[in-house]
Design an enzyme around this catalytic site. Structure first.
Site, mmCIF file in Angstrom:
data_model
loop_
_atom_site.group_PDB
_atom_site.id
_atom_site.type_symbol
_atom_site.label_atom_id
_atom_site.label_comp_id
_atom_site.label_asym_id
_atom_site.label_seq_id
_atom_site.Cartn_x
_atom_site.Cartn_y
_atom_site.Cartn_z
ATOM 1 N N GLY A 131 -1.482 -23.781 -13.542
ATOM 2 C CA GLY A 131 -1.084 -22.503 -14.111
ATOM 3 C C GLY A 131 0.171 -22.607 -14.952
ATOM 4 N N GLY A 132 0.830 -23.762 -14.929
ATOM 5 C CA GLY A 132 2.023 -23.980 -15.734
ATOM 6 C C GLY A 132 1.679 -24.464 -17.127
ATOM 7 N N ILE A 133 2.699 -24.597 -17.962
ATOM 8 C CA ILE A 133 2.480 -24.936 -19.363
ATOM 9 C C ILE A 133 1.927 -26.349 -19.535
ATOM 10 C CG2 ILE A 133 4.889 -25.671 -19.668
ATOM 11 C CD1 ILE A 133 4.672 -24.598 -22.561
ATOM 12 N N CYS A 189 6.867 -27.672 -3.099
ATOM 13 C CA CYS A 189 6.020 -26.477 -3.149
ATOM 14 C C CYS A 189 5.926 -25.776 -1.800
ATOM 15 C CB CYS A 189 4.630 -26.824 -3.667
ATOM 16 S SG CYS A 189 3.687 -27.963 -2.631
ATOM 17 N N ALA A 249 -6.814 -30.853 -13.483
ATOM 18 C CA ALA A 249 -6.009 -30.172 -12.471
ATOM 19 C C ALA A 249 -5.083 -29.192 -13.179
ATOM 20 C CB ALA A 249 -5.200 -31.185 -11.671
ATOM 21 N N GLY A 274 -1.436 -32.968 -16.070
ATOM 22 C CA GLY A 274 -0.400 -32.720 -17.062
ATOM 23 C C GLY A 274 0.849 -33.541 -16.846
ATOM 24 N N SER A 327 0.005 -28.510 -17.516
ATOM 25 C CA SER A 327 -1.413 -28.719 -17.209
ATOM 26 C C SER A 327 -2.304 -27.838 -18.083
ATOM 27 C CB SER A 327 -1.691 -28.459 -15.729
ATOM 28 O OG SER A 327 -1.358 -27.140 -15.370
ATOM 29 N N CYS A 370 1.448 -36.523 -2.462
ATOM 30 C CA CYS A 370 0.542 -35.521 -3.022
ATOM 31 C C CYS A 370 -0.255 -36.110 -4.176
ATOM 32 C CB CYS A 370 1.344 -34.305 -3.491
ATOM 33 S SG CYS A 370 0.323 -32.946 -4.105
#
Length: 380
Positions: free
Chosen positions: A13-15, A203, A10, A130, A17, A106
């Site tokens: 787009g962050g550091i 989110c 999964a 992550g 994961s 989630c």
């Protein structure tokens, strides 16, 4: 290099994961990246620019990592599933007078269940995220434990993941600190990831205005609940409020009225549309009941109960106490007073660093009150 197996990662787009995907790739796993599109913020009526894991920028960042390392990347549209499992739950909990925890929902129903279904379709043996937590198998049980970075530990939000799901889960970052992860990203040339700001908002409520979100989600709600009473701990009416769903236990700011002392929300009473106001000491509780349980370290709690450290919110350091299972609920007796226990939040039980299990807070009580007995209250 011999591949260790196929893993669906999964990737938000962050550091975190992204580094998780990079590490698994380097360790010899056949990595497939997947970014989940959970929500279009524009559809909520907010006016803030879409950010976080649902934004186009984040999807492109995840894809860039995959392309640069030569593994596939897919976008998964799960807005319908997310709406059913998380958005509806979030809205309904406030309407029931409780304080929701959408991150737990989630993780349990989206990041795991939905991801595993796609993993099966793609022939993946494993999934990975992550999260800052660790996982191991012991005595036939799959056990989540705290990540080594105590400031980033996310074990609290993973109590709801089933044994079947944990058996196929890899958490590559649990033994690393955030500082080390930043170093690893820099060493591999992903400097943009290191400099990327991180979002800690819900989110689908990126402006942090959950009241506005509820009003847009349920247009008739505001009219239905307005004009209820603020009451003190003795039951005396001390003012009018905007409606019980727009307040949470422990809230101090945004009450819209001065009471002559530092005032806090002590209790939400849906049935009478009352919000109980009191002083900070009125928030203290000695115990609580927890339901909708999921146990991880043990298949069941011993009849005599066990001693644990119990967290009642994500940033809570935890409080020592005794837990005992009675039917489908757990009774928690704390060794010390705990402040601001909010029905609807998650309670997570720890032995050392291990997650024993968790559930949803049903009711808190003071020693000797009627709510100490399981027969003395009903929940919806």
């Amino acid at each position: 290099m011999e591949k260790k197996g196929r893993v669906l990662v999964a990737m938000s787009g962050g550091i975190d994961s992204s580094v998780a995907a990079v590490l698994l790739h380097e360790q010899g796993y056949e990595v497939i990246g997947m970014t989940m599109k959970t929500w279009d913020y524009a559809s909520s009526g907010g006016d803030k620019k879409e950010t976080g894991c649902c934004s186009l920028d984040s999807i492109n960042d995840a894809r860039h990592i995959a392309v640069s390392l030569g593994f596939p990347h897919y976008i998964l549209d799960i807005r319908e599933e997310f709406g059913d499992s998380v958005i509806d739950y979030f809205t309904n909990e406030y309407i029931e007078g409780r304080t929701p925890n959408p991150c737990v929902m989630c993780n349990t129903h989206i990041k795991w269940d939905a991801l595993l279904r796609r993993a099966d379709q793609l022939g993946c043996e494993f999934i990975a995220t992550g999260h800052y937590a660790q996982i191991r198998e012991e005595n036939g049980r799959h056990i989540i434990s705290k990540g080594v970075d105590v400031l980033k530990d996310q074990s609290y939000v993973l109590w709801g993941v089933s044994q079947e799901s944990l058996a196929r889960t890899i958490l590559p970052l649990g033994h690393l600190t955030k500082a080390r992860i930043r170093e690893m990203a820099t060493e591999r040339g992903f400097v943009d990831l290191v400099n990327k700001s991180e979002s800690y908002e819900i989110c689908f409520v990126p402006d942090n205005d959950y009241r506005g979100f509820l009003k847009r989600r349920v247009p008739e709600l505001e009219e239905q609940v307005k004009g209820g009473n603020f009451i003190d701990t003795e039951g005396k009416i001390i003012g009018k409020h905007e409606g019980y769903p727009f307040y949470t236990v422990g809230q101090r700011k945004g009450l819209g009225k001065a009471f002559g002392y530092p005032a806090f929300v002590i209790e939400i009473r849906k049935e009478t549309n009352e919000v109980v106001i009191g002083k900070v000491e009125d928030l203290n509780r000695t115990g609580m009941w927890v339901g909708q349980l999921n146990l991880q370290k043990y298949a069941s709690i011993p009849a005599e109960g066990i001693e644990t450290i119990t967290k009642v919110r994500y940033k809570d350091a935890g409080t020592a106490g005794h837990i005992e299972q009675q039917g489908d609920r757990i009774k928690v007796d704390f060794a010390f007073d705990v402040s601001g226990i909010a029905p609807g939040q998650a309670a997570v039980f720890y032995e050392g660093d291990d997650v024993v299990g968790g559930g949803w807070i049903l009711k808190s009580y003071q020693k000797g009150s009627i709510f100490e007995n399981i027969q003395s209250f009903q929940t919806t």
